[in-house]
Design a protein around this motif. Structure first.
Motif, mmCIF file in Angstrom:
data_model
loop_
_atom_site.group_PDB
_atom_site.id
_atom_site.type_symbol
_atom_site.label_atom_id
_atom_site.label_comp_id
_atom_site.label_asym_id
_atom_site.label_seq_id
_atom_site.Cartn_x
_atom_site.Cartn_y
_atom_site.Cartn_z
ATOM 1 N N SER A 91 0.835 -1.194 0.000
ATOM 2 C CA SER A 91 0.000 0.000 0.000
ATOM 3 C C SER A 91 0.874 1.250 0.000
ATOM 4 C CB SER A 91 -0.890 0.005 1.251
ATOM 5 O OG SER A 91 -1.490 1.268 1.441
ATOM 6 N N TRP A 92 0.623 2.126 -0.986
ATOM 7 C CA TRP A 92 1.346 3.385 -1.036
ATOM 8 C C TRP A 92 0.935 4.293 0.118
ATOM 9 C CZ3 TRP A 92 5.615 3.721 -3.530
ATOM 10 C CH2 TRP A 92 5.824 2.929 -4.649
ATOM 11 N N ILE A 93 -0.297 4.174 0.564
ATOM 12 C CA ILE A 93 -0.752 4.982 1.699
ATOM 13 C C ILE A 93 0.013 4.574 2.952
ATOM 14 C CG2 ILE A 93 -2.723 5.551 3.168
ATOM 15 C CD1 ILE A 93 -4.507 5.097 0.672
ATOM 16 N N VAL A 94 0.157 3.276 3.161
ATOM 17 C CA VAL A 94 0.928 2.785 4.309
ATOM 18 C C VAL A 94 2.379 3.275 4.207
ATOM 19 C CG1 VAL A 94 1.859 0.719 5.449
ATOM 20 C CG2 VAL A 94 -0.564 0.808 4.776
ATOM 21 N N ALA A 95 2.942 3.180 3.014
ATOM 22 C CA ALA A 95 4.325 3.650 2.823
ATOM 23 C C ALA A 95 4.445 5.123 3.193
ATOM 24 C CB ALA A 95 4.766 3.412 1.374
ATOM 25 N N ALA A 96 3.481 5.945 2.757
ATOM 26 C CA ALA A 96 3.524 7.379 3.064
ATOM 27 C C ALA A 96 3.370 7.628 4.562
ATOM 28 C CB ALA A 96 2.426 8.110 2.282
ATOM 29 N N LEU A 97 2.467 6.909 5.217
ATOM 30 C CA LEU A 97 2.276 7.071 6.663
ATOM 31 C C LEU A 97 3.533 6.680 7.439
ATOM 32 C CD1 LEU A 97 -1.354 5.695 7.143
ATOM 33 C CD2 LEU A 97 -0.589 8.060 7.445
ATOM 34 N N VAL A 98 4.116 5.550 7.080
ATOM 35 C CA VAL A 98 5.315 5.080 7.779
ATOM 36 C C VAL A 98 6.481 6.027 7.527
ATOM 37 C CG1 VAL A 98 7.037 3.220 7.893
ATOM 38 C CG2 VAL A 98 4.594 2.673 7.896
ATOM 39 N N PHE A 99 6.675 6.425 6.272
ATOM 40 C CA PHE A 99 7.755 7.369 5.960
ATOM 41 C C PHE A 99 7.547 8.678 6.723
ATOM 42 C CE2 PHE A 99 9.491 10.934 3.566
ATOM 43 C CZ PHE A 99 10.837 10.575 3.549
ATOM 44 N N GLY A 100 6.325 9.187 6.746
ATOM 45 C CA GLY A 100 6.038 10.422 7.463
ATOM 46 C C GLY A 100 6.339 10.304 8.951
ATOM 47 N N TYR A 101 5.949 9.190 9.540
ATOM 48 C CA TYR A 101 6.216 8.952 10.963
ATOM 49 C C TYR A 101 7.721 8.926 11.228
ATOM 50 C CZ TYR A 101 6.649 6.356 15.338
ATOM 51 O OH TYR A 101 7.003 5.953 16.599
ATOM 52 N N LEU A 102 8.443 8.144 10.439
ATOM 53 C CA LEU A 102 9.895 8.039 10.629
ATOM 54 C C LEU A 102 10.584 9.381 10.402
ATOM 55 C CD1 LEU A 102 10.518 4.606 8.859
ATOM 56 C CD2 LEU A 102 10.452 5.039 11.329
ATOM 57 N N ALA A 103 10.161 10.101 9.375
ATOM 58 C CA ALA A 103 10.771 11.406 9.078
ATOM 59 C C ALA A 103 10.457 12.435 10.157
ATOM 60 C CB ALA A 103 10.296 11.905 7.709
ATOM 61 N N ALA A 104 9.288 12.329 10.771
ATOM 62 C CA ALA A 104 8.913 13.280 11.817
ATOM 63 C C ALA A 104 9.629 12.997 13.136
ATOM 64 C CB ALA A 104 7.395 13.244 12.041
ATOM 65 N N PHE A 105 9.753 11.737 13.493
ATOM 66 C CA PHE A 105 10.259 11.404 14.820
ATOM 67 C C PHE A 105 11.754 11.124 14.883
ATOM 68 C CE2 PHE A 105 5.778 10.718 15.548
ATOM 69 C CZ PHE A 105 5.615 11.212 16.826
ATOM 70 N N TYR A 106 12.284 10.313 13.996
ATOM 71 C CA TYR A 106 13.653 9.827 14.169
ATOM 72 C C TYR A 106 14.729 10.912 14.148
ATOM 73 C CZ TYR A 106 12.535 4.881 14.566
ATOM 74 O OH TYR A 106 12.096 3.668 15.025
ATOM 75 N N PRO A 107 14.704 11.868 13.231
ATOM 76 C CA PRO A 107 15.758 12.899 13.276
ATOM 77 C C PRO A 107 15.779 13.666 14.607
ATOM 78 C CG PRO A 107 14.651 12.968 11.164
ATOM 79 C CD PRO A 107 13.856 12.034 12.041
ATOM 80 N N ILE A 108 14.601 13.998 15.120
ATOM 81 C CA ILE A 108 14.531 14.738 16.383
ATOM 82 C C ILE A 108 15.014 13.876 17.536
ATOM 83 C CG2 ILE A 108 12.930 15.792 18.038
ATOM 84 C CD1 ILE A 108 11.278 16.667 15.528
#
Length: 184
Positions: A91-108
């Motif tokens: 699912s591209w939607i799942v990919a976008a949600l997971v990528f968004g979560y990782l991009a939002a949280f992990y760098p910080i």
């Protein structure tokens, strides 16, 4: 730690649970995707296990084992495991949600942890950071602190929870696949 960074560090796991449920609901898994995703997930779990078996959180600056290749192998393993779930979901939607979560949280979270380590270990951390990649593994000439992998340390770090979570996650994907075949 600033108020907003504290939020991101504190809430990354609690926000992950409803996100995971949404991802499983939006998934369209199939056997081949599950097989490939599980293989990717196993690689992520292995990386996490190698890291958890040597790290002594808040006790010492761990620089041996996989920590001589990357400063954040637990997060790297989690990203690879999440990638396995994304592949299994188809699912591209799942990919976008997971990528968004990782991009939002992990760098910080990574920056916050590095500030803590720099404050606690000072020049020792600075020297380590100058020689070892933040995230992607890269061989370094750095000599580690000598800590060897230990299953006891793996257990003390409660790393078995990642394994249980992965089994539950892929089990839910199988259940989701069954629901799709039965009702859609």
């Amino acid at each position: 730690m600033s108020q907003s960074r504290g939020f991101w560090v504190r809430w990354r796991v609690p926000i992950g649970y409803p996100l995971a449920l949404a991802c499983f609901w939006l998934a369209w898994p199939a056997w081949k995707a599950l097989e490939i995703g599980a293989a990717i997930g196993i690689v992520g779990l292995m990386i996490r296990a190698l890291a958890a078996g040597v790290v002594r959180k808040r006790e010492e600056l761990t620089t041996s084992g996989i920590y001589s290749w990357a400063r954040n192998p637990l997060y790297l393993g989690s990203v690879i495991l999440a990638g396995g779930i994304v592949v299994a979901s188809r699912s591209w939607i799942v990919a976008a949600l997971v990528f968004g979560y990782l991009a939002a949280f992990y760098p910080i979270v990574i920056r916050s942890e590095e500030r803590f380590l720099r404050g606690r270990f000072g020049a020792e951390f600075d020297s380590y950071a100058a020689q070892v990649s933040v995230f992607l593994p890269w061989p370094s000439r750095r000599k580690g602190n000598g800590a060897a992998f230990s299953f006891a340390q793996y257990a003390r770090n409660h790393e078995y929870r990642a394994l249980v979570g992965a089994i539950v996650g892929f089990g839910l994907m199988i259940g989701r696949m069954w629901l799709h075949s039965r009702y859609w």
